[in-house]
Design a protein around this motif. Structure first.
Motif, PDB file in Angstrom:
ATOM      1  N   VAL A 122      43.042  58.896  79.821  1.00 33.88           N
ATOM      2  CA  VAL A 122      42.176  57.713  79.801  1.00 33.88           C
ATOM      3  C   VAL A 122      42.959  56.504  79.295  1.00 33.88           C
ATOM      4  O   VAL A 122      42.795  55.392  79.793  1.00 33.88           O
ATOM      5  CB  VAL A 122      40.944  57.962  78.919  1.00 33.88           C
ATOM      6  CG1 VAL A 122      39.974  56.800  79.030  1.00 33.88           C
ATOM      7  CG2 VAL A 122      40.269  59.246  79.329  1.00 33.88           C
ATOM      8  N   ALA A 123      43.838  56.785  78.302  1.00 32.68           N
ATOM      9  CA  ALA A 123      44.659  55.676  77.801  1.00 32.68           C
ATOM     10  C   ALA A 123      45.541  55.139  78.920  1.00 32.68           C
ATOM     11  O   ALA A 123      45.802  53.935  78.992  1.00 32.68           O
ATOM     12  CB  ALA A 123      45.511  56.154  76.634  1.00 32.68           C
ATOM     13  N   GLY A 124      45.967  56.061  79.789  1.00 37.24           N
ATOM     14  CA  GLY A 124      46.771  55.648  80.942  1.00 37.24           C
ATOM     15  C   GLY A 124      45.983  54.710  81.828  1.00 37.24           C
ATOM     16  O   GLY A 124      46.492  53.694  82.305  1.00 37.24           O
ATOM     17  N   SER A 128      43.490  52.534  89.342  1.00 30.06           N
ATOM     18  CA  SER A 128      44.189  51.283  89.060  1.00 30.06           C
ATOM     19  C   SER A 128      43.298  50.111  89.469  1.00 30.06           C
ATOM     20  O   SER A 128      42.606  50.152  90.495  1.00 30.06           O
ATOM     21  CB  SER A 128      45.491  51.233  89.856  1.00 30.06           C
ATOM     22  OG  SER A 128      45.993  49.918  89.857  1.00 30.06           O
ATOM     23  N   PRO A 129      43.314  49.043  88.672  1.00 32.94           N
ATOM     24  CA  PRO A 129      42.529  47.868  89.060  1.00 32.94           C
ATOM     25  C   PRO A 129      43.048  47.221  90.346  1.00 32.94           C
ATOM     26  O   PRO A 129      42.377  46.390  90.949  1.00 32.94           O
ATOM     27  CB  PRO A 129      42.685  46.930  87.853  1.00 32.94           C
ATOM     28  CG  PRO A 129      43.916  47.393  87.162  1.00 32.94           C
ATOM     29  CD  PRO A 129      44.016  48.867  87.402  1.00 32.94           C
ATOM     30  N   LEU A 130      44.255  47.630  90.771  1.00 33.28           N
ATOM     31  CA  LEU A 130      44.856  47.036  91.969  1.00 33.28           C
ATOM     32  C   LEU A 130      44.494  47.790  93.240  1.00 33.28           C
ATOM     33  O   LEU A 130      44.820  47.343  94.341  1.00 33.28           O
ATOM     34  CB  LEU A 130      46.390  47.016  91.840  1.00 33.28           C
ATOM     35  CG  LEU A 130      46.975  46.525  90.520  1.00 33.28           C
ATOM     36  CD1 LEU A 130      48.504  46.551  90.589  1.00 33.28           C
ATOM     37  CD2 LEU A 130      46.492  45.114  90.217  1.00 33.28           C
ATOM     38  N   ALA A 131      43.831  48.944  93.067  1.00 29.71           N
ATOM     39  CA  ALA A 131      43.677  49.854  94.209  1.00 29.71           C
ATOM     40  C   ALA A 131      42.877  49.243  95.359  1.00 29.71           C
ATOM     41  O   ALA A 131      43.149  49.532  96.525  1.00 29.71           O
ATOM     42  CB  ALA A 131      43.030  51.154  93.747  1.00 29.71           C
ATOM     43  N   ALA A 132      41.906  48.429  95.043  1.00 22.40           N
ATOM     44  CA  ALA A 132      41.036  47.904  96.103  1.00 22.40           C
ATOM     45  C   ALA A 132      41.162  46.389  96.228  1.00 22.40           C
ATOM     46  O   ALA A 132      40.207  45.682  96.491  1.00 22.40           O
ATOM     47  CB  ALA A 132      39.593  48.298  95.823  1.00 22.40           C
ATOM     48  N   ARG A 133      42.376  45.906  96.002  1.00 20.60           N
ATOM     49  CA  ARG A 133      42.567  44.450  96.041  1.00 20.60           C
ATOM     50  C   ARG A 133      43.438  44.030  97.231  1.00 20.60           C
ATOM     51  O   ARG A 133      44.258  44.797  97.721  1.00 20.60           O
ATOM     52  CB  ARG A 133      43.228  43.975  94.748  1.00 20.60           C
ATOM     53  CG  ARG A 133      42.261  43.995  93.584  1.00 20.60           C
ATOM     54  CD  ARG A 133      42.833  43.329  92.375  1.00 20.60           C
ATOM     55  NE  ARG A 133      41.749  43.017  91.448  1.00 20.60           N
ATOM     56  CZ  ARG A 133      41.914  42.369  90.311  1.00 20.60           C
ATOM     57  NH1 ARG A 133      43.115  41.965  89.949  1.00 20.60           N
ATOM     58  NH2 ARG A 133      40.885  42.099  89.531  1.00 20.60           N
ATOM     59  N   HIS A 136      58.100  58.280  80.149  1.00 15.81           N
ATOM     60  CA  HIS A 136      57.984  58.847  81.503  1.00 15.81           C
ATOM     61  C   HIS A 136      56.593  59.450  81.657  1.00 15.81           C
ATOM     62  O   HIS A 136      56.439  60.675  81.576  1.00 15.81           O
ATOM     63  CB  HIS A 136      59.037  59.933  81.735  1.00 15.81           C
ATOM     64  CG  HIS A 136      60.430  59.485  81.426  1.00 15.81           C
ATOM     65  ND1 HIS A 136      60.997  59.591  80.175  1.00 15.81           N
ATOM     66  CD2 HIS A 136      61.367  58.906  82.211  1.00 15.81           C
ATOM     67  CE1 HIS A 136      62.229  59.106  80.208  1.00 15.81           C
ATOM     68  NE2 HIS A 136      62.472  58.677  81.433  1.00 15.81           N
ATOM     69  N   PRO A 137      55.575  58.609  81.828  1.00 16.08           N
ATOM     70  CA  PRO A 137      54.199  59.128  81.904  1.00 16.08           C
ATOM     71  C   PRO A 137      54.051  60.205  82.977  1.00 16.08           C
ATOM     72  O   PRO A 137      54.752  60.186  83.999  1.00 16.08           O
ATOM     73  CB  PRO A 137      53.377  57.890  82.256  1.00 16.08           C
ATOM     74  CG  PRO A 137      54.198  56.742  81.810  1.00 16.08           C
ATOM     75  CD  PRO A 137      55.619  57.159  82.014  1.00 16.08           C
ATOM     76  N   ILE A 138      53.153  61.130  82.691  1.00 10.94           N
ATOM     77  CA  ILE A 138      52.891  62.200  83.654  1.00 10.94           C
ATOM     78  C   ILE A 138      52.032  61.610  84.767  1.00 10.94           C
ATOM     79  O   ILE A 138      50.928  61.107  84.516  1.00 10.94           O
ATOM     80  CB  ILE A 138      52.156  63.370  82.968  1.00 10.94           C
ATOM     81  CG1 ILE A 138      53.013  63.908  81.816  1.00 10.94           C
ATOM     82  CG2 ILE A 138      51.841  64.483  83.962  1.00 10.94           C
ATOM     83  CD1 ILE A 138      52.266  64.821  80.867  1.00 10.94           C
ATOM     84  N   ILE A 175      44.669  60.528  88.868  1.00  8.78           N
ATOM     85  CA  ILE A 175      43.709  59.621  88.225  1.00  8.78           C
ATOM     86  C   ILE A 175      44.394  58.502  87.450  1.00  8.78           C
ATOM     87  O   ILE A 175      43.900  57.381  87.365  1.00  8.78           O
ATOM     88  CB  ILE A 175      42.751  60.429  87.316  1.00  8.78           C
ATOM     89  CG1 ILE A 175      41.585  59.579  86.846  1.00  8.78           C
ATOM     90  CG2 ILE A 175      43.477  61.030  86.143  1.00  8.78           C
ATOM     91  CD1 ILE A 175      40.510  60.384  86.145  1.00  8.78           C
ATOM     92  N   SER A 176      45.549  58.810  86.851  1.00  2.00           N
ATOM     93  CA  SER A 176      46.292  57.788  86.112  1.00  2.00           C
ATOM     94  C   SER A 176      47.646  58.339  85.716  1.00  2.00           C
ATOM     95  O   SER A 176      47.931  59.515  85.931  1.00  2.00           O
ATOM     96  CB  SER A 176      45.531  57.356  84.850  1.00  2.00           C
ATOM     97  OG  SER A 176      45.670  58.329  83.840  1.00  2.00           O
ATOM     98  N   ASN A 177      48.451  57.474  85.123  1.00  7.86           N
ATOM     99  CA  ASN A 177      49.729  57.927  84.571  1.00  7.86           C
ATOM    100  C   ASN A 177      49.497  58.252  83.105  1.00  7.86           C
ATOM    101  O   ASN A 177      49.397  57.359  82.265  1.00  7.86           O
ATOM    102  CB  ASN A 177      50.790  56.844  84.732  1.00  7.86           C
ATOM    103  CG  ASN A 177      51.102  56.602  86.194  1.00  7.86           C
ATOM    104  OD1 ASN A 177      50.837  57.455  87.040  1.00  7.86           O
ATOM    105  ND2 ASN A 177      51.648  55.447  86.506  1.00  7.86           N
ATOM    106  N   ALA A 178      49.415  59.560  82.803  1.00  9.14           N
ATOM    107  CA  ALA A 178      48.977  59.979  81.470  1.00  9.14           C
ATOM    108  C   ALA A 178      50.102  59.900  80.457  1.00  9.14           C
ATOM    109  O   ALA A 178      51.256  60.175  80.766  1.00  9.14           O
ATOM    110  CB  ALA A 178      48.446  61.399  81.531  1.00  9.14           C
TER     111      ALA A 178
END
Lengths: 419, 225
Positions: free
Chosen positions: A51-53, A212-217, A366-368, A372-375
């Motif tokens: 979620v933090a990701g 990502s907030p960019l996904a639908a932009r 190196h986020p996983i 859903i996100s980069n954890a």
């Protein structure tokens, strides 16, 4: 029970038992404690980290540390040029990106549609007008281009599409979003904003996770969006600010509010602007992490119980002899408590080293990459020490109970091995 | 002074009750070296366990230095054993992870001595039995005879009122057995009360009094020939 003599004799026995115990056995118990510690801290930390990701994506890709947006009663930020000029004069911001944000539609494959009754390949879109250079300095948007290339300064009639806009990358249909088919870099599409339609070329398609907030932009050069919106006063919709290292977002937010910006715009920190849903998901994941951690704690308790019980039962004769020669049962029990403490302390200490010396810095660097996100791993030191406290407490109880069970047996029966 | 009156001990195994001690009367004055003898199963070790407060008799009374032990709690008995008794077991009963000096120091620590003082006193006790050069050896690094001497050191380090020994030579060779008995003899000469269980006449002869048990009763109480 906890008299000075009992504690001293208990410690004396425990130190020697641990020091001269089988190295492999000790290593195995410590390893179990290490895994339990990591299970307690890392699993929860990763769940919260997912979620933090997501939250971090909002900060890095959209809001920055502090974001200024239009008042609820306005479509745009009044006096935007003056605000931007003021912000540029301040020492705290490192990068500033101003954006025009508006709702619109994107349509593809309109040349292939011969029948006017056929459903258009059209989708709703959040159209964002950016200065490609400033935005790239802010969010490193160019690094997120998965196909095609990034917008260049001076580009015109070109767009970047979020993956949710393109059917082969989309994460499933969302209300109002019917991903565009057969769209590639170089494909022409129509963007309609504020009743004005413009034909543009897809220059690139972003590769970002679903959340990502960019996904639908749809990203367009700011000048074009400004024209489509008719904003001759250069009034933007949001200004995102990344602060210099060491600057506190809340302090800077308050400073801006005191400077009078709050009259014309909403000034929020990244935390203030996190969507409610994200915070709720964060809490939910935290609860799931705690539940998993509790199970891990129970497993650790049972493991230590079994280890100490087997140790005590195989040493029953010696426990009987100790009692026989006048060593109090309490001192013997305390010796097992000390042994349990030792295992928990060593396991937790190694766990701390692994966690803060390797796992957290490595995974944060190196986020996983998850759909859903980069954890990352979120492991606040205070929370970690609370968990260590729980682990130690559990271990002590799990070590004390079996030793007490054996110590309470009849002294002579223990010495002679009678049941 | 130990006084035993009509001491009985029975063991129950379901409905079956086995009477091991059947009313023993006994008085052991301070400083006496007593050997308890008898054939296997006669009840000699059981008698030793009752007198040394390691077990709870079924009936009768035990007075030690005029103190009635019937009314003592487990805790009181533990402190009494710590202060007044020393034990030498047949199989040495040393803690394997403690060195010789640590084994001997343990009861001293429990008596409240500092670790340094306990170690010093333990080293003295080990020197008395000729093990001054084996202080830091683990039991596994010692011979059976040496282990039994460590066990004796542990039993006498705190200068107990009574030293109890249960078949102390049973696991030892002839030479080691003689060494152990010689130590007992010297301790007795120094005024130590010793109550020893043995089934060998040769070692019983070191005692000044031999009590023979058979079928849970005292059948003979004599001085060695």
């Amino acid at each position: 029970m906890f008299s000075f003599t009992n504690i001293r004799v208990g410690f004396y026995l425990a130190v020697r038992q641990v020091r001269r115990a089988n190295l492999w056995t000790t290593g195995l118990i410590v390893f179990v404690m290490l895994l339990t510690f990591l299970n307690l801290v890392v699993v929860t930390g990763l769940l919260v980290g997912i979620v933090a990701g997501i939250s971090n994506q909002f900060r890095v890709q959209e809001t920055g540390d502090v974001v200024i947006s239009a008042l609820d009663t306005k479509d745009y930020i009044e006096n935007s040029p003056q605000i931007l000029a003021y912000l540029s004069s301040l020492p705290q911001p490192a990068v500033i990106s101003s954006r025009y944000v508006t709702a619109g539609t994107a349509e593809a494959n309109y040349f292939e549609r011969s029948d006017p009754n056929e459903k258009a390949n059209k989708t709703g879109a959040s159209v964002v007008g950016i200065d490609p250079v400033a935005e790239n300095n802010f969010s490193h948007l160019s690094r997120l281009v998965g196909e095609g290339s990034y917008l260049a300064a001076g580009d015109y009639d070109t767009v970047l599409l979020g993956p949710q806009m393109v059917d082969r990358y989309s994460f499933g249909e969302m209300p109002g979003l019917s991903p565009l088919k057969n769209v590639y870099p170089g494909t022409k599409i129509r963007i309609t904003v504020n009743g004005s339609t413009r034909e543009v070329v897809v220059k690139g398609i972003l590769k970002v996770p679903a959340n990502s907030p960019l996904a639908a932009r749809v990203f367009m050069p700011a000048t074009e969006v400004r024209q489509l919106l008719g904003r001759s006063d250069y009034a933007v919709n949001e200004i995102a600010i990344l602060l210099k290292p060491g600057e506190d977002p809340a302090t800077f937010r308050d400073f801006l509010k005191r400077s009078g910006l709050a009259v014309n715009a909403k000034v929020r920190t990244f935390e203030d602007s996190i969507p409610n849903g994200v915070a709720e998901v964060q809490n939910t994941f935290g609860m799931i992490g705690n539940a998993i951690g509790s199970l891990g704690l129970a497993v650790a308790a049972i493991t230590i119980f079994i280890v100490i019980f087997i140790n005590a039962i195989t040493r029953r004769k010696f426990i009987g002899i100790l009692k026989g020669i006048g060593i109090s049962g309490e001192a013997i029990e305390i010796s097992y408590i000390f042994q349990s403490l030792f295992y928990a302390a060593i396991g937790s200490s190694i766990g701390l080293l692994v966690l803060y010396g390797f796992l957290v810095p490595y995974v944060n660097a190196h986020p996983i990459v998850l759909p859903i996100s980069n954890a990352i791993i979120v492991a606040p030191v205070l929370d970690t020490f609370v968990r260590i406290g729980l682990l130690v407490l559990t271990t002590v109880v799990a070590g004390y109970l079996p030793s007490r069970m054996i110590v309470r047996k009849n002294t002579l029966d223990s010495i002679l091995g009678r049941n | 002074m130990i006084d035993v009156y009509q001491l009985t001990k029975s063991f129950k195994d379901g409905p079956v009750e086995t009477k091991v001690l059947k009313g023993i009367d006994l008085a052991v004055p301070q400083g006496q070296f007593v050997a308890i003898m008898g054939r296997s199963g006669a009840g000699k070790s059981t008698l030793l366990y009752q007198i040394s407060l390691l077990d709870e008799p079924t009936g009768g009374h035990i007075h030690i230095n005029d103190k009635d032990t019937d009314s003592m709690s487990e805790q009181e008995k533990m402190f009494f054993r710590l202060a007044e008794f020393g034990y030498v077991f047949q199989d040495y009963a040393l803690l394997p992870e403690l060195t010789a000096v640590e084994n001997v120091a343990l009861p001293l620590l429990m008596q409240g001595l500092s670790p340094e003082a306990a170690r010093e006193k333990a080293a003295e006790a080990l020197a008395r039995v000729g093990l001054g050069n084996r202080l830091n050896n683990l039991p596994s690094q010692l011979s059976g005879g040496e282990q039994q001497r460590v066990s004796i050191s542990r039993a006498i380090a705190h200068t107990p009122g009574v030293l109890f020994a249960d078949e102390p030579t049973a696991n030892l060779d002839k030479e080691s057995s003689a060494t152990v008995m010689q130590i007992f003899k010297e301790l007795h000469a120094g005024g130590q009360t010793i109550i020893m269980v043995t089934h060998e006449d040769e070692f019983a002869s070191y005692a000044e009094r031999i009590i023979k048990i058979d079928d849970g009763k005292v059948v003979a109480d004599s001085r060695p020939a």
